[in-house]
Motif scaffolding. Structure first.
Motif, short mmCIF file in Angstrom:
data_model
loop_
_atom_site.label_atom_id
_atom_site.label_comp_id
_atom_site.label_asym_id
_atom_site.label_seq_id
_atom_site.Cartn_x
_atom_site.Cartn_y
_atom_site.Cartn_z
N SER A 126 0.81 -1.22 0.00
CA SER A 126 0.00 0.00 0.00
C SER A 126 0.85 1.27 0.00
CB SER A 126 -0.93 0.01 1.22
OG SER A 126 -0.22 0.31 2.41
N GLY A 127 2.04 1.17 0.60
CA GLY A 127 2.92 2.34 0.67
C GLY A 127 2.48 3.38 1.68
N ALA A 128 1.47 3.05 2.50
CA ALA A 128 0.94 4.01 3.47
C ALA A 128 1.79 4.06 4.73
CB ALA A 128 -0.49 3.64 3.83
N ARG A 129 1.77 5.19 5.38
CA ARG A 129 2.40 5.29 6.71
C ARG A 129 1.61 4.45 7.70
NH1 ARG A 129 2.06 10.22 8.95
NH2 ARG A 129 0.49 10.98 7.47
N PHE A 130 2.29 3.94 8.70
CA PHE A 130 1.69 3.01 9.64
C PHE A 130 2.06 3.37 11.07
CE2 PHE A 130 1.81 -0.79 12.30
CZ PHE A 130 0.59 -1.40 12.03
N ALA A 131 1.09 3.29 11.97
CA ALA A 131 1.34 3.53 13.39
C ALA A 131 0.76 2.37 14.20
CB ALA A 131 0.72 4.85 13.83
N GLU A 132 1.59 1.77 15.02
CA GLU A 132 1.10 0.73 15.93
C GLU A 132 0.52 1.41 17.16
OE1 GLU A 132 2.75 -3.20 18.38
OE2 GLU A 132 4.10 -2.00 17.15
N HIS A 133 -0.79 1.33 17.29
CA HIS A 133 -1.47 2.09 18.34
C HIS A 133 -2.83 1.47 18.61
CE1 HIS A 133 -2.68 5.71 20.63
NE2 HIS A 133 -3.87 5.56 20.02
N THR A 134 -3.20 1.30 19.86
CA THR A 134 -4.52 0.82 20.24
C THR A 134 -5.45 2.00 20.44
OG1 THR A 134 -3.60 -1.15 21.32
CG2 THR A 134 -5.84 -0.51 21.93
#
Length: 328
Positions: free
Chosen positions: A110-118
């Motif tokens: 996808s090339g999207a930015r990603f954030a690991e977050h609940t």
């Protein structure tokens, strides 16, 4: 606070497909997910030829993999179907993947930015959706599955999912030296208002599981654990899986319901968040991908966001199986 055009809550097939379509249209987006990918996901991993086409997947290239080794991609030319005591072998072209690999591939592509977050809370203020006071965007896409916080915050109060369409499932995917190369399906056995499956996969994996309508199981005075125990005994007797110490995982999702409201202002629901699993086989990957792509088009091009045309059935046998499930 981090700002973007679109926040997508959930990095599975719906969220990743939405993000890829947005990026191709020059729209900035951020995917938020509580897990770091690749991550374990309970799912039989059954996908249709249409899914392969929708995500422009080249089976040989996909299976070849990358630095982490080859990926599992299996094609079935026939399915063994067991229903009401009858056994049939149906010619069909379907595929199976491992969600552990497939979802990671979709997300990276996808090339999207990603954030690991609940996600704990979402507010709408001054024309923006604000997630936990840390992320803000004009548009919000709920792709977080059955318990998606976007659905829970903005959609559930006025339009809760129909409880009678809730499917509960139990399954396990594991390495096993399976002999059968065919997909096996058992419908309505032992009064299960649903079906069980045995799906052998490439690279030595197999996925087995059961799923059925929660309310009907309860009405029959039974429970999913009892159905599971009967099912694994059936696998043992058939010689499909023998001597395995099972450690199954459970999950739930909703079958396709009456037309729902998939959009409120600039908030969208896609995939299992909108309850789009097919009525015959509970297949959710295809509807998730198509709804994610449609939401992206609505955001990028101002198109209407509608669920019309996203299939309600997975197979040509779908209408019959849906009728039979309602009578089981």
């Amino acid at each position: 606070m981090q700002r973007t055009d679109v926040i997508i809550v959930g990095g599975g097939p719906a969220g990743s497909s939405c993000a890829r379509q947005l990026k191709q249209n020059g729209v900035d987006c951020l995917i938020i997910d509580q897990a770091r990918f690749p991550r374990f996901k309970t799912c039989a991993g059954w996908i249709t030829p249409q899914v392969v086409k929708d995500v422009t997947l080249d089976p040989q290239e996909y299976a070849a993999g990358g630095p982490d080794g080859p990926r599992s991609f299996t094609t079935f030319t026939a399915t063994r179907l067991h229903i009401f005591g009858l056994s049939l072998k149906l010619p069909t072209t379907q595929h199976a993947i491992r969600r552990y690999e497939f979802d990671h591939w979709l997300l990276e592509r996808s090339g999207a930015r990603f954030a690991e977050h609940t996600v704990k809370s979402i507010e709408y203020r001054q024309g923006e959706y604000v997630v936990d006071g840390e992320y803000a965007a004009k548009y919000l896409v709920g792709a977080g599955g059955t318990h998606c916080p976007v659905y829970r915050t903005f959609f559930k109060p006025n339009e809760p999912h129909a409880g009678e369409e809730l499917i509960v499932a139990q399954e396990e995917e594991f390495l096993y030296p399976h002999q059968s190369t065919e997909c096996w399906l058992w419908f309505f056995e032992d009064h299960l208002p649903g079906y069980a499956w045995f799906v052998p996969k490439a690279n030595g994996y197999v996925n087995v599981g059961i799923g059925g309508k929660a309310e009907r199981i309860k009405t029959h005075g039974d429970n999913l654990k009892n159905h599971w125990n009967r099912f694994v005994s059936k696998l043992e007797d058939a010689g499909l899986v023998t001597g395995h110490a099972y450690k199954p995982s459970g999950h739930s999702y909703y079958l396709r319901q009456k037309p729902a409201t998939p959009r409120i202002e600039n908030a969208f629901l896609v995939g299992d968040s909108a309850g789009l699993a097919t009525l015959d086989l509970g297949e959710g990957i295809g509807p998730a991908i198509r709804s994610g792509m449609r939401a992206a088009e609505a955001i990028a091009r101002g198109a209407d966001y509608r669920l019309d045309g996203i299939e309600k059935y997975s197979e040509w046998t779908g209408a019959f199986l849906s009728w039979a499930m309602n009578r089981a």
